[in-house]
Motif scaffolding. Sequence first.
Motif, PDB file in Angstrom:
ATOM      1  N   ILE A  95      11.555   5.778   0.623  1.00 31.95           N
ATOM      2  CA  ILE A  95      11.255   6.797   1.621  1.00 31.95           C
ATOM      3  C   ILE A  95       9.843   6.664   2.300  1.00 31.95           C
ATOM      4  CG2 ILE A  95      12.311   8.629   0.017  1.00 31.95           C
ATOM      5  CD1 ILE A  95       9.822   9.135  -1.383  1.00 31.95           C
ATOM      6  N   ASN A  96       9.595   7.439   3.445  1.00 32.75           N
ATOM      7  CA  ASN A  96       8.403   7.317   4.118  1.00 32.75           C
ATOM      8  C   ASN A  96       7.361   7.727   3.221  1.00 32.75           C
ATOM      9  OD1 ASN A  96       6.232   7.610   6.160  1.00 32.75           O
ATOM     10  ND2 ASN A  96       7.896   7.454   7.555  1.00 32.75           N
ATOM     11  N   VAL A  97       6.044   6.857   3.382  1.00 30.55           N
ATOM     12  CA  VAL A  97       4.973   6.979   2.495  1.00 30.55           C
ATOM     13  C   VAL A  97       4.363   8.415   2.892  1.00 30.55           C
ATOM     14  CG1 VAL A  97       4.560   4.587   1.829  1.00 30.55           C
ATOM     15  CG2 VAL A  97       3.490   5.516   3.891  1.00 30.55           C
ATOM     16  N   ILE A  98       4.731   9.068   4.187  1.00 26.81           N
ATOM     17  CA  ILE A  98       3.922  10.187   4.627  1.00 26.81           C
ATOM     18  C   ILE A  98       4.299  11.099   3.388  1.00 26.81           C
ATOM     19  CG2 ILE A  98       3.925  11.879   6.408  1.00 26.81           C
ATOM     20  CD1 ILE A  98       4.118   9.673   8.250  1.00 26.81           C
ATOM     21  N   GLN A  99       5.468  11.032   2.919  1.00 30.35           N
ATOM     22  CA  GLN A  99       5.924  11.958   2.019  1.00 30.35           C
ATOM     23  C   GLN A  99       5.599  11.759   0.820  1.00 30.35           C
ATOM     24  OE1 GLN A  99      10.253  12.120   3.864  1.00 30.35           O
ATOM     25  NE2 GLN A  99       9.715  14.312   3.543  1.00 30.35           N
ATOM     26  N   MET A 109       6.557  13.833  -4.493  1.00 36.57           N
ATOM     27  CA  MET A 109       6.505  13.629  -2.794  1.00 36.57           C
ATOM     28  C   MET A 109       6.891  15.283  -2.391  1.00 36.57           C
ATOM     29  SD  MET A 109      10.762  12.778  -2.574  1.00 36.57           S
ATOM     30  CE  MET A 109      10.590  11.136  -3.815  1.00 36.57           C
ATOM     31  N   GLU A 110       6.421  15.235  -1.276  1.00 35.57           N
ATOM     32  CA  GLU A 110       6.606  16.369  -0.251  1.00 35.57           C
ATOM     33  C   GLU A 110       8.053  16.683   0.313  1.00 35.57           C
ATOM     34  OE1 GLU A 110       3.244  16.778   2.200  1.00 35.57           O
ATOM     35  OE2 GLU A 110       1.622  17.247   0.452  1.00 35.57           O
ATOM     36  N   LEU A 111       8.583  17.657   0.156  1.00 36.25           N
ATOM     37  CA  LEU A 111       9.775  18.036   1.240  1.00 36.25           C
ATOM     38  C   LEU A 111       9.485  19.148   2.010  1.00 36.25           C
ATOM     39  CD1 LEU A 111      10.878  16.340  -1.675  1.00 36.25           C
ATOM     40  CD2 LEU A 111      13.114  17.775  -1.336  1.00 36.25           C
ATOM     41  N   SER A 112      10.202  19.119   3.217  1.00 37.86           N
ATOM     42  CA  SER A 112       9.842  19.932   4.260  1.00 37.86           C
ATOM     43  C   SER A 112      11.305  20.610   4.536  1.00 37.86           C
ATOM     44  CB  SER A 112       9.397  19.359   5.374  1.00 37.86           C
ATOM     45  OG  SER A 112       9.289  20.386   6.390  1.00 37.86           O
ATOM     46  N   LEU A 113      11.353  21.927   4.282  1.00 38.30           N
ATOM     47  CA  LEU A 113      12.800  22.638   4.589  1.00 38.30           C
ATOM     48  C   LEU A 113      12.389  23.924   5.234  1.00 38.30           C
ATOM     49  CD1 LEU A 113      15.605  22.543   3.950  1.00 38.30           C
ATOM     50  CD2 LEU A 113      15.124  24.139   1.874  1.00 38.30           C
TER      51      LEU A 113
END
Length: 217
Positions: free
Chosen positions: A24-28, A84-88
């Motif tokens: 997964i992208n490290v940004i998240q 991690m952070e999820l965006s919804l």
Amino acid sequence: MNKTGITETGQYLTFKLADEIFAINVIQVREVLDLSTITKVPGTPDFMRGVINVRGSVVPVMDLRLKFGLTKTENTLDTRIVVMELSLEGEITVLGTLADSVNEVIDLESSQIEPPPKIGLRWKTEFIKGIGKRNDMFIIILDIDRVFSSDEIALVEETSTEVLKDKHKEKDQAEEKPETSEQSEKSEQIDDEASSSQDLHEKDELEETGLSEKIRL
């Protein structure tokens, strides 16, 4: 732009589930934690393993293996929790996912990433951004925002809120106990003082009685 929509070199955290390497992208990624005590919350799906306490915050923990139809993640020395952070729909949700092990952070250029094949893949393609190639290794890059449905995220948020309320309630109750104890100690002190005063009064009466008897003699 390639067919995955990924145009720039990105950094990815790689981790292992079963015999596959995911990324997964490290940004998240907020942080990677050692496995700790996970408190099960009744009434939640099996893939939601429970919640953990991260510096005072309640963080739900998901088992990606169960979500992907695999067996439950075993607790080993290599097991990690990736927070991690999820965006919804513009809202950010923080959650942890279990990984059999966490490998490393790697750079992948857009030219190293291909779209997921439409057939022959054991994972749902809607969860996958692309397949990265590094040396002889294939890496499944997850579109983690799409792994969980809006209903599942809503349940996660609701569960976290309820657990947080329970924690605050427990804290409030714990803070009330010292006051009760102090009141109890104060009551005991008052009782002791009253008892001492009574003893002293009785002593004075005895002394007066003795003195009166001496006078009569």
